[in-house]
Structure formats: structure tokens, C-alpha cells
Write a protein that holds these residues in place. Structure first.
Motif, short mmCIF file in Angstrom:
data_model
loop_
_atom_site.label_atom_id
_atom_site.label_comp_id
_atom_site.label_asym_id
_atom_site.label_seq_id
_atom_site.Cartn_x
_atom_site.Cartn_y
_atom_site.Cartn_z
N TRP A 239 54.71 -40.71 -31.37
CA TRP A 239 56.08 -40.36 -31.70
C TRP A 239 56.38 -40.68 -33.15
O TRP A 239 56.99 -39.87 -33.86
N TRP A 240 55.94 -41.84 -33.62
CA TRP A 240 56.19 -42.24 -35.00
C TRP A 240 55.42 -41.35 -35.98
O TRP A 240 55.94 -41.00 -37.04
N GLN A 241 54.21 -41.00 -35.64
CA GLN A 241 53.45 -40.11 -36.51
C GLN A 241 54.16 -38.77 -36.69
O GLN A 241 54.24 -38.24 -37.80
N GLN A 242 54.70 -38.24 -35.60
CA GLN A 242 55.42 -36.98 -35.69
C GLN A 242 56.73 -37.14 -36.45
O GLN A 242 57.12 -36.27 -37.24
N PHE A 243 57.44 -38.25 -36.25
CA PHE A 243 58.68 -38.51 -36.97
C PHE A 243 58.43 -38.55 -38.48
O PHE A 243 59.19 -37.99 -39.27
N ILE A 244 57.34 -39.20 -38.88
CA ILE A 244 57.00 -39.27 -40.30
C ILE A 244 56.70 -37.88 -40.84
O ILE A 244 57.15 -37.50 -41.94
N ARG A 245 55.95 -37.08 -40.09
CA ARG A 245 55.66 -35.71 -40.52
C ARG A 245 56.95 -34.91 -40.74
O ARG A 245 57.08 -34.16 -41.71
N ASP A 246 57.90 -35.08 -39.85
CA ASP A 246 59.11 -34.26 -39.86
C ASP A 246 60.13 -34.68 -40.92
O ASP A 246 60.83 -33.84 -41.47
N TYR A 247 60.21 -36.01 -41.20
CA TYR A 247 61.33 -36.48 -42.00
C TYR A 247 60.99 -37.34 -43.21
O TYR A 247 61.78 -37.42 -44.15
N VAL A 248 59.85 -38.02 -43.21
CA VAL A 248 59.65 -39.15 -44.13
C VAL A 248 58.82 -38.75 -45.35
O VAL A 248 57.81 -38.04 -45.24
N THR A 249 59.24 -39.25 -46.51
CA THR A 249 58.53 -39.05 -47.77
C THR A 249 57.66 -40.26 -48.10
O THR A 249 56.51 -40.12 -48.52
N VAL A 250 58.22 -41.46 -47.95
CA VAL A 250 57.54 -42.70 -48.31
C VAL A 250 57.51 -43.64 -47.10
O VAL A 250 58.54 -43.85 -46.45
N VAL A 251 56.34 -44.21 -46.82
CA VAL A 251 56.19 -45.18 -45.73
C VAL A 251 55.85 -46.53 -46.34
O VAL A 251 54.94 -46.65 -47.16
N ALA A 252 56.59 -47.57 -45.94
CA ALA A 252 56.32 -48.95 -46.37
C ALA A 252 55.95 -49.75 -45.13
O ALA A 252 56.67 -49.72 -44.12
N MET A 253 54.85 -50.52 -45.20
CA MET A 253 54.35 -51.23 -44.03
C MET A 253 53.49 -52.40 -44.47
O MET A 253 53.12 -52.50 -45.64
#
Length: 434
Positions: A239-253
């Protein structure tokens, strides 16, 4: 805005000492303001020393973490206040920390969306939150609520054992109606946390966050996601992988969240995997340091002047002097990476690990916002021949983020009280200043 990084000369816009004749000829050249926005579960972190009978009296399990109903949490907090048992009470929340640190570093405005007690009494958590937040963070868009903001209460027994009492209060009650579309769509970035997507079904916070990221994507505003904790990610990885594909430009972790998201334990390889879904990745890896990964067009790549580093991706830092771009803006995209070890080998004594990643993200946001600010005010600059995401190179951003993380580690609060000390330009900084 103060421009990012520690340089020999301070860089401010507008420049007051410009040619007066030029000012008269170009009166329309007034600086365009910039800002970033963020959505958070507004909360405070409380630390108190209590006798063992305190835990038993309130039905708390020693050494464990418990989420309490509001009335029970309020009774605990009232007793701590009355008995003067509270040692420290700091404004918290991962996005609140990030926006505060951004405003301290950039001397620039940020906008926080969240909730706040409608009536505030001196000495309470809401009062402490306001006192410990930079005046450059715009709190005018907070939703007034009847009830408490979130509280994370750490109860330390005489033997040093820590027990945790969590009061959610009203922190997940932010309604979409309290978002401001114009503020979001004119921002340099929208920052959210994975915690927003783990609310109860009767709470509006998740719908509010989805509305905000939809508006941001419509306007081309970068959406920045900080993963929060591995426990949020690991049970909903796809679910998170798809959410990042759909909406996110930068991921911080951090490295644990990277493992939960990708299934890969090696941070560099995990960053490479996340680049399949996002355009830019920041990964803090504790004593190893931090990694940045992104894309650049082949026509705009720039080789490093440092030693090439070995790793699971050989010579991965070859193009670390490049400025990152969105993958969609590249004609021929190339993945670029950089790594930096902890500043000065890390502090001799770490006083607080809470917020170090938020500090690093604040530095990255500062650089991204400076790029947008400079593009709006100096559109003809050679720095904007391509639509880069940051003002500085990947390598330079990593140095800045690393330095800010160090400052957070050596203090008790996750929030900076001042900017960073000045130092002289590196050769790379001089290159990009031209």
C-alpha cells in the motif's frame, strides 16, 4: 530567505545594497515570498520522574507503552502538574519539528496545519507547544478544538525504568475544511508523515492528508513524506509503495523504515529501490551516516571531485556534484547517489536521538525552497536552465543535512534554538555560486 549551507558570506534576498539606479529602472523586481506547508498530529513530549506507586495507582504497566483514553490521560497530567513532577515538556510531532527547524535555518515562513486547544491556559501542553515553536511558523491555520492536543508522557521510575502513557487527544481531528488550497498550491513543498494514514476510521485526518496531497500534485508542488516508524510501514508495504508512486516526490526514512518499505537491509540498495517510486530519497543510517539518492538528466550530470566510494553499487557517488531533478523532467535519467559519515565522527555524547532525521529533512527542505525562491526572483539565472529540485548539489545537501542532525543530537530538544555557525566555502560551493 537565508540561503542554505554555511558560506563565507551570508546570502539574503532581497539584496538591499543593490545599484540604486537599477532599482529605479526595475521597480517591479520585488522579491516573491516563498514558504513550505506541513500537516501534523500536534503534540508535546513530556518527561516526568514519578514514584512506583504512581504507576500502580493509575493502572500503568511498568516499562511498557499504553494508549490511554482522554479522561484517564488528563487525570495523570493534572497530577503531574500539581505535584511538579514534570522535568521537561517540549513541542513535538515529526512535521512540527521539521517546520520549526526549517524556519530557524531559513529564517523563512512555514505553514502548519493541525489542531490546537480553543482555550489555552498558561503552563499547559498547548501553551508549551506555542512557546517552543518558532515565530516564523504560521499557526493561523490551526483548527481550534475543545480538548487536548496529543501528549506523549514518559514516566521515569526511581530505578530509571521508563513507562509511556500516550494521549491522542484531538490531534487526529483535523478536518479538510481547515486546509487552505492556495497556501498548499503556492508552497515550495508539502510535508506529511506516515502517521497521518494510521488514524481511526471515525477520524478525518487521513482524508485531510489525501486532500492536501491531491491539491499539491495538481499544482506540481513536491510532496515530501517522512516514514515515521517501521511499524507503520511493515504491515502495509505494498500500500505504501503504491501511495508513494501516486503522490510522493521525496521520501525521508531511516534504515529500519527502509527495510520495512523495501525488504532490503542495505541502505544504499534500499534507496535505489525507492527511486522506482519517488524522485528523491533521504535515508539516515545512524552511525553509518546518511545517504541521498535521486535523478539527473545526462546533459546536466557533474562528476564528483571526491574519491569514488566502494559499495553495493560500485563508485556510486561518481555524479554526486549533480543537482537532482524529477525523473519525468529528464530526457535521459541517471540515478545519482551520495553518502556522508556522521559529522566529526558523531557527538561524544548523544543527548537525544528524537528528531535527528527531522533535522536532516529540514535542511533538505531549506535547499529545495531556496531553489524555488531563487527561480522566482532570478528566473534568468544559469542555475535554472533545467528544472532542478534543489539549489545545491546532492553532495552539498548531504553535508548540510548531516550538520543539522549533529546539532539535534547534542541537545535535549528535537528543535533547534538557533541557526548553524558559519564556515568558509568549499570548492563545490564556489562553483555553484557562479
Amino acid at each position: 530567505m537565508k540561503f542554505p549551507g554555511q558560506r563565507k558570506h551570508k546570502h539574503f534576498f532581497p539584496i538591499e545594497a543593490r545599484n540604486p539606479l537599477l532599482s529605479e529602472l526595475l521597480p517591479q523586481n520585488k522579491p516573491v515570498p516563498g514558504h513550505i506547508c506541513g500537516i501534523d498530529q500536534v503534540m508535546v513530549d513530556i518527561e516526568a520522574h514519578v514514584p512506583d506507586d504512581f504507576l500502580a495507582r493509575h493502572g500503568l504497566s511498568k516499562g511498557h507503552s499504553m494508549v490511554l483514553e482522554p479522561a484517564r490521560a488528563q487525570a495523570i497530567y493534572d497530577e503531574l502538574l500539581a505535584g511538579r513532577l514534570i522535568v521537561s515538556e517540549f513541542a513535538g510531532g515529526t512535521i512540527g519539528n521539521t517546520l520549526h527547524n526549517y524556519s530557524v535555518l531559513a529564517d523563512d515562513r512555514s505553514v502548519l496545519f493541525g489542531v490546537m486547544n480553543e482555550q489555552i491556559r498558561v503552563g499547559t501542553s498547548a501553551y508549551r507547544y506555542l512557546c517552543n515553536t518558532s515565530s516564523r511558523v504560521d499557526l493561523n491555520y490551526l483548527q481550534p478544538v475543545t480538548g487536548s492536543i496529543g501528549q506523549c508522557i514518559t514516566l521515569i521510575s526511581a530505578d530509571g525504568e521508563r513507562s509511556f502513557a500516550i494521549n491522542k487527544g484531538m490531534m487526529d481531528r483535523l478536518a479538510p475544511a481547515y486546509l487552505d488550497k492556495e497556501q498548499i498550491q503556492s508552497a515550495s513543498a508539502l510535508v506529511i508523515t506516515a502517521y497521518l494514514m494510521r488514524c481511526d476510521t471515525d477520524e478525518p485526518m487521513q482524508d485531510t492528508a489525501l486532500q492536501a496531497v491531491t491539491w499539491a500534485r495538481e499544482a506540481g508542488v513536491p510532496v515530501v513524506l517522512t516514514m515515521g516508524t517501521k511499524f507503520i510501514v511493515e504491515d502495509r508495504r505494498e500500500w505504501w509503495q503504491q501511495f508513494i508512486r501516486d503522490y510522493v516526490t521525496v521520501v525521508a526514512m531511516n534504515e529500519d523504515e527502509a527495510l520495512a518499505l523495501t525488504g532490503i537491509s542495505e541502505p544504499l540498495r534500499a534507496c535505489e529501490r525507492v527511486l522506482e517510486w519517488a524522485d528523491l530519497v533521504l535515508c539516515t543510517a545512524g552511525p553509518i551516516g546518511l545517504y541521498l539518492a535521486g535523478y539527473v538528466d545526462e546533459a546536466h550530470r557533474r562528476e564528483t571531485g571526491r574519491e569514488l566510494l566502494p559499495g553495493t553499487i560500485p563508485e556510486f557517488n561518481r555524479y554526486e556534484y549533480s543537482r537532482p531533478m524529477r525523473r519525468a523532467d529528464c530526457r535521459q535519467a541517471r540515478k545519482i547517489y551520495t553518502h556522508i559519515a556522521p559529522y566529526m565522527g558523531g557527538p561524544e555524547r548523544i543527548k537525544n536521538t528524537n528528531g535527528a532525521g527531522d533535522g536532516a529533512l529540514a535542511a533538505l527542505l531549506h535547499d529545495m525552497a531556496a531553489n524555488g525562491y531563487h527561480r522566482q526572483n532570478v528566473p534568468g539565472s544559469a542555475k535554472h536552465r533545467a528544472p532542478h529540485l534543489s539549489y545545491s548539489s546532492l553532495s552539498q545537501v548531504s553535508k548540510y543535512a548531516n550538520r543539522v542532525s549533529f546539532e539535534v543530537l547534542v541537545q535535549h530538544s528535537p528543535r533547534l534554538s538557533r541557526g548553524l555557525p558559519e564556515r568558509e566555502d568549499s570548492l563545490e560551493e564556489t562553483y555553484w555560486a557562479r
